[in-house]
Design a protein around this motif. Structure first.
Motif, PDB file in Angstrom:
ATOM      1  N   UNK A  50     -11.052  22.895 -12.300  1.00  0.00           N
ATOM      2  CA  UNK A  50     -12.489  23.645 -11.851  1.00  0.00           C
ATOM      3  C   UNK A  50     -13.497  23.033 -11.509  1.00  0.00           C
ATOM      4  N   UNK A  51     -13.233  22.062 -10.176  1.00  0.00           N
ATOM      5  CA  UNK A  51     -14.694  21.081  -9.811  1.00  0.00           C
ATOM      6  C   UNK A  51     -14.403  21.812  -8.505  1.00  0.00           C
ATOM      7  N   UNK A  52     -15.552  22.391  -8.237  1.00  0.00           N
ATOM      8  CA  UNK A  52     -16.088  22.241  -7.030  1.00  0.00           C
ATOM      9  C   UNK A  52     -16.205  20.857  -6.106  1.00  0.00           C
ATOM     10  N   UNK A  53     -15.181  21.427  -4.992  1.00  0.00           N
ATOM     11  CA  UNK A  53     -14.948  19.493  -4.023  1.00  0.00           C
ATOM     12  C   UNK A  53     -14.649  19.860  -2.439  1.00  0.00           C
ATOM     13  N   UNK A  54     -15.882  19.383  -1.930  1.00  0.00           N
ATOM     14  CA  UNK A  54     -16.503  19.751  -0.800  1.00  0.00           C
ATOM     15  C   UNK A  54     -14.830  18.410   0.491  1.00  0.00           C
ATOM     16  N   UNK A  55     -14.217  19.570   1.275  1.00  0.00           N
ATOM     17  CA  UNK A  55     -13.362  18.058   1.702  1.00  0.00           C
ATOM     18  C   UNK A  55     -12.788  18.549   3.326  1.00  0.00           C
TER      19      UNK A  55
ATOM     20  N   UNK B 222       1.081  -1.520  -0.024  1.00  0.00           N
ATOM     21  CA  UNK B 222      -0.339   0.198   0.118  1.00  0.00           C
ATOM     22  C   UNK B 222       1.045   1.466   0.012  1.00  0.00           C
ATOM     23  N   UNK B 223       0.319   2.371  -0.414  1.00  0.00           N
ATOM     24  CA  UNK B 223       0.639   3.728  -1.038  1.00  0.00           C
ATOM     25  C   UNK B 223       0.248   4.055   0.079  1.00  0.00           C
ATOM     26  N   UNK B 224       0.646   5.399   1.164  1.00  0.00           N
ATOM     27  CA  UNK B 224      -0.254   6.365   2.317  1.00  0.00           C
ATOM     28  C   UNK B 224       0.767   7.348   1.943  1.00  0.00           C
ATOM     29  N   UNK B 225       0.084   8.768   1.992  1.00  0.00           N
ATOM     30  CA  UNK B 225       0.957   9.678   2.358  1.00  0.00           C
ATOM     31  C   UNK B 225       0.948  10.772   3.507  1.00  0.00           C
ATOM     32  N   UNK B 226       1.179  10.743   3.629  1.00  0.00           N
ATOM     33  CA  UNK B 226       1.437  11.945   5.624  1.00  0.00           C
ATOM     34  C   UNK B 226       1.819  12.947   5.617  1.00  0.00           C
ATOM     35  N   UNK B 227       1.433  13.891   5.646  1.00  0.00           N
ATOM     36  CA  UNK B 227       2.022  15.648   5.479  1.00  0.00           C
ATOM     37  C   UNK B 227       2.187  15.914   7.095  1.00  0.00           C
ATOM     38  N   UNK B 228       3.083  17.240   7.073  1.00  0.00           N
ATOM     39  CA  UNK B 228       3.817  17.959   8.684  1.00  0.00           C
ATOM     40  C   UNK B 228       3.143  18.531   8.990  1.00  0.00           C
ATOM     41  N   UNK B 229       1.991  19.051   8.897  1.00  0.00           N
ATOM     42  CA  UNK B 229       1.034  20.624   9.327  1.00  0.00           C
ATOM     43  C   UNK B 229       1.411  20.668  10.465  1.00  0.00           C
ATOM     44  N   UNK B 230       1.537  22.482  10.181  1.00  0.00           N
ATOM     45  CA  UNK B 230       2.056  23.451  10.841  1.00  0.00           C
ATOM     46  C   UNK B 230       0.718  23.209  11.490  1.00  0.00           C
ATOM     47  N   UNK B 231       1.405  23.486  13.028  1.00  0.00           N
ATOM     48  CA  UNK B 231       0.534  23.877  14.458  1.00  0.00           C
ATOM     49  C   UNK B 231      -0.188  24.901  14.050  1.00  0.00           C
ATOM     50  N   UNK B 232      -1.719  25.036  14.021  1.00  0.00           N
ATOM     51  CA  UNK B 232      -2.187  26.483  13.819  1.00  0.00           C
ATOM     52  C   UNK B 232      -2.737  26.155  12.749  1.00  0.00           C
ATOM     53  N   UNK B 233      -2.820  25.903  11.781  1.00  0.00           N
ATOM     54  CA  UNK B 233      -3.107  25.167  10.751  1.00  0.00           C
ATOM     55  C   UNK B 233      -4.454  24.265  10.732  1.00  0.00           C
ATOM     56  N   UNK B 234      -5.192  23.590  11.059  1.00  0.00           N
ATOM     57  CA  UNK B 234      -6.030  23.176  11.473  1.00  0.00           C
ATOM     58  C   UNK B 234      -7.163  24.191  12.095  1.00  0.00           C
ATOM     59  N   UNK B 235      -8.210  23.787  10.320  1.00  0.00           N
ATOM     60  CA  UNK B 235      -9.573  24.539  10.028  1.00  0.00           C
ATOM     61  C   UNK B 235     -10.427  23.508   9.710  1.00  0.00           C
ATOM     62  N   UNK B 236     -11.557  23.958   9.469  1.00  0.00           N
ATOM     63  CA  UNK B 236     -12.522  23.857   9.781  1.00  0.00           C
ATOM     64  C   UNK B 236     -13.339  23.075   7.955  1.00  0.00           C
ATOM     65  N   UNK B 237     -14.119  21.879   8.518  1.00  0.00           N
ATOM     66  CA  UNK B 237     -14.260  21.818   6.366  1.00  0.00           C
ATOM     67  C   UNK B 237     -14.531  23.198   5.465  1.00  0.00           C
ATOM     68  N   UNK B 238     -13.992  22.510   3.930  1.00  0.00           N
ATOM     69  CA  UNK B 238     -14.603  23.966   3.229  1.00  0.00           C
ATOM     70  C   UNK B 238     -14.709  22.995   1.936  1.00  0.00           C
ATOM     71  N   UNK B 239     -14.123  24.415   0.621  1.00  0.00           N
ATOM     72  CA  UNK B 239     -14.924  23.475  -0.404  1.00  0.00           C
ATOM     73  C   UNK B 239     -13.370  24.005  -1.158  1.00  0.00           C
ATOM     74  N   UNK B 240     -13.015  23.018  -2.143  1.00  0.00           N
ATOM     75  CA  UNK B 240     -11.477  23.691  -2.608  1.00  0.00           C
ATOM     76  C   UNK B 240     -12.040  23.206  -4.196  1.00  0.00           C
TER      77      UNK B 240
END
Length: 402
Positions: free
Chosen positions: A333-338, A291-309
């Motif tokens: 060009x397509x709106x995606x809820x994340x 299996x392939x996984x991806x992990x991210x080092x998200x900086x402290x304070x970067x957490x937010x709520x759900x978004x549309x991208x």
């Protein structure tokens, strides 16, 4: 009489202190003995793996399972073209369980853990460009020497004025010993080697340390559907074949969280078969998956709520569609809820400039894998079952992933 009581009290106190000291010394002795046993075990595993990959294996055909061989599946044209420029000896001595090529690589600094013959490093060297840089580290000296031997050949082939690759002999659990400093890489990759490390937590901890804020660890490896028993974990050939040290897939989520990474994003899954009857008997009912996984080092304070991208497009090789993982695919060009986790990843990583991100919106997938959310596909065995179901049409990942 009072003096006798005081003398007696001092004697008892001294005796008590002596007992405490004795217990402390015993505990220290036990800890030291335990550390020696752990170190001996790690050294033993390291030596066996070096012997297996440096002496036992001379070509991919020598492997007894398909755990360390890339599945035969379509590759993007960009990657196929880049592979054509890699020296035949480097390709022949390559033992990987997946093609670990993330997107959006221009000018990135990348570290390859367990780089072996250097195949992935030379592939990435072309994708990051002359302004980027790729470092490979491997504990098998003969593999490192092979990789170094072909640096000049590849730089000439790529038309680079100066090398953008380097190779070190060392251990991925101890990157500091090789002089790799904190927050010095944009991406860390690994191709079917973390299972060969006795201390998986140390590997992830070191990867987290050397990654820049917003950086990514993108890696393929072998996982088991249960924690392995001692018979499997102590079998020399199974270790060399990437099975004996396979991590129980759920443990990856807990280790990643403890180290500080964002919850793992499952990208692909491929079946593993064992063509040796004796090894099949030892493994029994235990199942394995690549299996392939991806992990991210998200900086402290970067957490937010759900978004549309909205994906702006433009990533080389993924101009119209970016298959990020098994749960999220972004079309230009397509709106995606994340959900909040994906929103934080996109905002803080190298992908930020490739997306228009708006706060709010009802996320299509709720919850974190490590918290037991059922909406997301977190289990590589579940993903494999869905991909191999009648009519699924694939065995590696979501449409377009490979």
């Amino acid at each position: 009489m009072l003096g006798q009581h005081r003398a007696l009290g001092r004697s008892v106190a001294c005796a008590g202190q002596s007992a405490v000291v004795a217990l402390q010394l015993e505990a220290v002795g036990q800890a030291s003995a335990s550390a020696r046993v752990t170190t001996h075990f790690e050294d033993h595993i390291h030596q066996e793996v070096q012997d297996y990959y440096g002496k036992e294996l001379q070509k991919t055909e020598d492997l007894k399972t398909n755990a360390c061989i890339t599945s035969a599946r379509p590759l993007p044209k960009l990657v196929r073209d880049a592979l054509k420029h890699i020296h035949d000896e480097v390709v022949a001595r390559y033992y990987g369980c997946g093609l670990v090529i993330p997107e959006c690589l221009s000018s990135c600094r990348i570290l390859d853990l367990g780089s072996g013959s250097g195949r992935d490093c030379y592939l990435l060297s072309q994708l990051v460009g002359e302004q980027g840089h790729v470092t490979g580290i491997d504990m098998t000296e003969s593999q490192v020497e092979l990789a170094k031997r072909h640096i000049a050949y590849h730089m000439d082939k790529f038309g680079y004025r100066k090398p953008n690759v380097e190779f070190f002999h060392g251990y991925m659990e101890k990157l500091g010993d090789a002089g790799l400093s904190d927050e010095s890489y944009d991406i860390v990759i690994s191709n079917c080697v973390i299972n060969l490390a006795p201390e998986k937590r140390a590997v992830l901890q070191e990867a987290f340390r050397v990654l820049k804020p917003g950086g990514e660890m993108y890696f393929s490896d072998v996982y088991a559907n249960e924690r392995l028993d001692e018979i499997i974990r102590s079998h020399q050939v199974l270790w060399g074949e990437c099975l004996g040290g396979a991590l129980y897939w759920k443990d990856l989520y807990s280790i990643a969280e403890e180290v500080g990474f964002s919850p793992p994003c499952l990208v692909t899954a491929s079946p593993i078969t064992i063509g040796d009857k004796q090894l099949e008997g030892i493994v029994g009912d235990c199942r394995f998956v690549s299996a392939t996984f991806r992990l991210f080092k998200v900086p402290a304070g970067s957490q937010a709520g759900p978004a549309q991208v909205i994906y702006n497009g433009g990533i080389v090789g993924h101009e119209r569609e970016l298959v990020f993982d098994a749960n999220f695919t972004f079309k230009e060009g397509e709106v995606v809820d994340v959900d909040a986790e994906m929103a934080a990843i996109l905002q803080s990583s190298r992908f930020a400039e490739k997306f228009l991100i708006r706060a709010g919106g009802a996320a299509a997938l709720q919850g974190s894998c490590h918290k037991g959310a059922k909406e997301k596909i977190c289990d590589p065995f579940q993903l494999l079952e869905e991909l191999t179901a009648p009519g699924a049409g694939g065995t590696c990942g979501p449409p377009g992933c490979c």
